[in-house]
Design an enzyme around this catalytic site. Structure first.
Site, short mmCIF file in Angstrom:
data_model
loop_
_atom_site.label_atom_id
_atom_site.label_comp_id
_atom_site.label_asym_id
_atom_site.label_seq_id
_atom_site.Cartn_x
_atom_site.Cartn_y
_atom_site.Cartn_z
N CYS A 102 0.89 -1.16 0.00
CA CYS A 102 0.00 0.00 0.00
C CYS A 102 0.93 1.21 0.00
CB CYS A 102 -0.91 0.04 1.22
SG CYS A 102 -1.86 1.57 1.30
N CYS A 105 -0.44 4.10 2.63
CA CYS A 105 -0.40 3.92 4.09
C CYS A 105 -0.11 2.45 4.40
CB CYS A 105 -1.68 4.41 4.75
SG CYS A 105 -3.20 3.98 3.90
N SER A 106 -1.11 1.70 4.81
CA SER A 106 -0.82 0.31 5.20
C SER A 106 -2.03 -0.59 4.96
CB SER A 106 -0.42 0.26 6.66
OG SER A 106 -1.45 0.83 7.45
N CYS A 107 -2.83 -0.30 3.93
CA CYS A 107 -4.00 -1.13 3.65
C CYS A 107 -3.54 -2.57 3.40
CB CYS A 107 -4.75 -0.59 2.44
SG CYS A 107 -5.33 1.10 2.70
FE FE Z 1 -3.21 1.97 3.07
#
Ligand code: FE
Length: 202
Positions: A102, A105-107
């Site tokens: 991602c 961010c951190s999906c």
């Molecule tokens: Fe994300």
């Protein structure tokens, strides 16, 4: 504890532990209830779910088709909930290797893979996975033959991915449960393989 002294060394785990201690001391939470919640969470989220989907796809071609067609539905079919977003499964083959990231961010498909590892959320991984995926794979110790195409999938809040790694050679005698035990979280993110067929067989 050294992380008491250096705020830069205090990772999320240490901060959570501190908060937990404070809440318990203040009588605001019951540690037994926390443990129970943790166990519940472990039962309901984690890479063992994704691993079961992968193992099923190895032994059941019809399931594999359904997984590739609609991974959320294929997860639900095995009794897993996928509340967060649309889920797409991408398959590794002898010619294609998939990597998920991602960049924003951190999906991450955390109901099927558990909480994302720290490196997945790091700026280094997020930026380099798209710019230099082979370099990232190399750092994880994953050497791919030059003629394998690397595809990078950028996750978002609405769209998550999981990788279906290739079934390792020499596993013909294993049952589905034993196969699931071979599937690692990292192989479903795509930073490692479970062994490339061509390399090992020829
Ligand atoms: Fe994300």
């Amino acid at each position: 504890m050294s992380d008491e002294h250096d705020p830069h060394e205090k990772g999320p785990a240490a901060r959570v532990r501190e908060l937990e201690e404070k809440l318990v001391r203040a009588g605001l939470i019951d540690p037994a209830a926390l443990d129970e919640l943790e166990q519940k969470l472990e039962r309901h989220v984690g890479p063992h779910h994704g691993a079961r989907m992968v193992a099923r796809s190895w032994v059941d071609p019809a399931y594999r088709e359904r997984l590739l067609g609609d991974a959320s539905a294929a997860a639900i079919e095995l009794g897993f909930s996928v509340p967060e977003a649309r889920l797409t499964a991408v398959e590794n083959t002898s010619g294609v290797h998939n990597l998920i990231v991602c960049t924003l961010c951190s999906c991450y498909p955390w109901f099927l893979l558990g909480p994302p590892p720290a490196w997945y959320k790091s700026f280094a991984y997020r930026s380099r996975a798209v710019r230099d995926p082979r370099g990232v794979l190399h750092d994880f110790g994953t050497m791919l033959p030059d003629d394998i195409e690397v595809r990078v999938w950028d996750s978002t809040a609405e769209q998550r991915y999981m990788v279906i790694p290739e079934r390792p050679l020499g596993t013909e005698h294993l049952n589905e449960e034993e196969l699931a035990a071979l599937v690692t979280r990292d192989s479903m993110v795509g930073v490692e393989t479970l062994g490339y067929k061509r390399e090992e067989s020829k």
